[in-house]
Design an enzyme around this catalytic site. Sequence first.
Site, mmCIF file in Angstrom:
data_model
loop_
_atom_site.group_PDB
_atom_site.id
_atom_site.type_symbol
_atom_site.label_atom_id
_atom_site.label_comp_id
_atom_site.label_asym_id
_atom_site.label_seq_id
_atom_site.Cartn_x
_atom_site.Cartn_y
_atom_site.Cartn_z
ATOM 1 N N ASP A 474 0.870 -1.149 0.000
ATOM 2 C CA ASP A 474 0.000 0.000 0.000
ATOM 3 C C ASP A 474 0.926 1.223 0.000
ATOM 4 O O ASP A 474 1.956 1.191 0.654
ATOM 5 C CB ASP A 474 -0.760 -0.084 1.343
ATOM 6 C CG ASP A 474 -1.963 0.782 1.345
ATOM 7 O OD1 ASP A 474 -2.523 0.977 0.278
ATOM 8 O OD2 ASP A 474 -2.333 1.264 2.431
ATOM 9 N N ASP A 673 -2.214 -1.619 6.167
ATOM 10 C CA ASP A 673 -2.414 -1.257 7.568
ATOM 11 C C ASP A 673 -3.805 -0.746 7.881
ATOM 12 O O ASP A 673 -4.084 -0.400 9.014
ATOM 13 C CB ASP A 673 -1.377 -0.202 7.991
ATOM 14 C CG ASP A 673 -1.549 1.093 7.208
ATOM 15 O OD1 ASP A 673 -2.361 1.104 6.265
ATOM 16 O OD2 ASP A 673 -0.882 2.084 7.538
ATOM 17 N N ASP A 677 -7.832 -2.702 4.111
ATOM 18 C CA ASP A 677 -6.894 -3.702 3.599
ATOM 19 C C ASP A 677 -7.240 -5.114 4.078
ATOM 20 O O ASP A 677 -6.686 -6.084 3.569
ATOM 21 C CB ASP A 677 -5.457 -3.389 4.058
ATOM 22 C CG ASP A 677 -4.941 -2.091 3.472
ATOM 23 O OD1 ASP A 677 -5.383 -1.740 2.368
ATOM 24 O OD2 ASP A 677 -4.108 -1.434 4.118
#
Length: 788
Positions: A474, A673, A677
């Site tokens: 990410d 995180d 996700d």
Amino acid sequence: MSHSDHSHHHHSPPSPTSEKDPVCGMTVEPATAKGGSTRYKEKNFYFCNPKCKTKFEAEPEKYISSNTNEAKKELTTAELESIYTCPMHPEIRQKGPGSCPICGMALEPEEISLEDVENPELIDFTRRLKVSIPLAVPLLLLAMSDLIPGQPVQHAIPAWLNAIIQFILATPVVLWAGQPFFERGWASVKSKNFNMFTLIALGTGVAYLFSLVGTFIPSLIPESLKMHGGLPPLYYEASAVIITLVLLGQVLELRARNQTGNAIRALLGLAPKTARRIKADGTEEDIPVEHIHLGNLLRVRPGEKIPVDGTIVEGRSLVDESMITGEPIPLEKQIGSHVTGATVNGTGSFVMKATKVGSDTLLSQIVKMVSQAQRSRAPIQKLADTVSGYFVPAVVLISIVTALIWYFVGPEPKLTHAIVNAVAVLIIACPCALGLATPMSIMVGTGKGANLGVLIKNAEALESLEKITTLVVDKTGTLTLGKPKLAHVKTLNGFDEATTLSAVAALEKSSEHPLAEAIVNGAVEKGLQIHAVSDFESITGMGVKGTVQNRLVLVGNRKLLEKFLVDTTELVSIAKELQSTGHGAMLAAIDGKPAAVIAVKDPIKESAKPAIAYFHSKKVQVVMLTGDSRHTAEVVAREMGIDRVEAEVLPQQKNEIIKKLQSEGHIVAMAGDGINDAPALAQANVGVAMGTGTDVAIESASVTLVKGDLIGIVRAHRLSQATMSNIRQNLVFAFGYNMLGVPIAAGLLYPAFGILLSPMLASLAMSLSSVSVVGNALRLRNLKIREH
């Protein structure tokens, strides 16, 4: 928890009595369940809080199966302390110590505690070993005395007396010291779970019984087998020495196995025992950490350990969090900062409010997670289990064939050769090294990971991590800090930077825009005064306007300035140039004149570049996922050397991208995180949660990094490589040892070289093979992990 507690899981609708939250096991009243309920497979489930409900809805099967499976019941801490389990067969759980009904190994406490509890089996076996050594040594000397030239012992002691002395020395060793082996051997025959104790009991039992018959009823033995003195050969020393050596091996192995829990003990030992609580009247008292309640105010003085997780409400300090994150540099903490229990306060003093206590603190969660991981099974272990299942019956068969061949085809004395070689085959082939190979490495590897800030949820994750071909990360918060910072203030028309930034910051202080905070913080860091604003107005989709020190200030995009008839030509060209390097840009005008372009950027984490270089060196492609615009994403990707960019991704599309990569044949690790996700982390072959993230992300991931950055993923990958390579060494060692040992014990080398393997040497080799497997696994504790 009795079976009746689970009875209500089998009918619907639920009874009006209380239900159990399937996630945490708490008792919930359906009518007043704070977390609400959800329906799954024609049944209602009730939750104690919304977090549990979210976890359940993400993976209902996980919680249903673990709830209906009696072996994985949630138990109170007091009960857990006395629950013992087998390192090789985690499904075996019982209250109190004992031995595993499948493999016969000593059970270990499921939850490691700080009190260094001596393994009861280690105490028992050590006592038995101390008794058997002084009996086995003279017995061995007496039995071997016929090798002395002239045989003085045989001339001094009649054969019948020699036999009686050997019987007196051997019997306590075989029947008392060897008692646990016979009990477990018999239990394994009854349950048809053949194991090492089946072979030891069979081997030593045969040798002892034959000697007994030879001593007291020699008439049953054929004359051709008797030696001088009318007695057949005796094998007391073989059975007694084998039992002594196996006991020695078990003691060494149990001692070494105790050390596999050292990593958890070290973590537990970090927690402070007392805390300084501030009472309502302002006075202070020292209390045990167990007595801290949520919301208590606690004072932490310089150099002290922080007692529990909480937030600073007064004061500031530097805190060394290396014991939990593996990062050596202390972090600055001020009012509002989160602090973690067991980390070490530096030179400042502060007051904190307890937000997590007892088993909810990060340290307790880490200990629990590592304990569970140490008990989980790696797929590679199925191989060892399958082999062990066929192994013992095959060995018994080889032993019988060995005895028959030696008896009918071998040289004289035929029966001696037949018994000695059959017993040697039984003893050397014990599969204990094979069974220990994987769990020992997993236990040490996951413990080592905890010290490095890498928490591994199960052994499967450790095995999969080594095989990954693609790492999906990410952007925000993983590659970048996730906190935009003021980067540039480009002024024109003679406006000076300080005045302009001060005016813009004054306006942004009242704005809701995500980049506003970065501008305000930037102005404060530069020591600028932020004045009051009048006539503030936020214009949706454009920006903000207001009056600062009697000047009209506009901050926003091109549309806003053009609406107020400001010439934006020069500002837009500066903004475009900044945007091409990944900055977010805002235009500012003062009293109708173009004044400045304010540029903000989310800085890249220092650790990200070397981490990406590491994965490239391992032929792992790195894919960046982000909701940002493609342009911004590609600028970051170029700067960091990332292979592939998936930009403008909506949260729900993340796991689709993971599925697509998997369908292309990639083994995917995903690092993220946020709550958004969680589905992608669960979909990936290995989900890596950044510990700075949310509970849900951590719950759905199989690896958690206590400090969320990519260096942590490098550590995790290196750890997985080291652990898997250690397991392979152990398996090669255990398999290879048996492949070589069994034919030599059967006498394969005898025709060519005249070499036979004594059962005593076989038992020494067997014991040492287990000890060396455990010793090899313990090498992982000293693993030095490079981070690039």
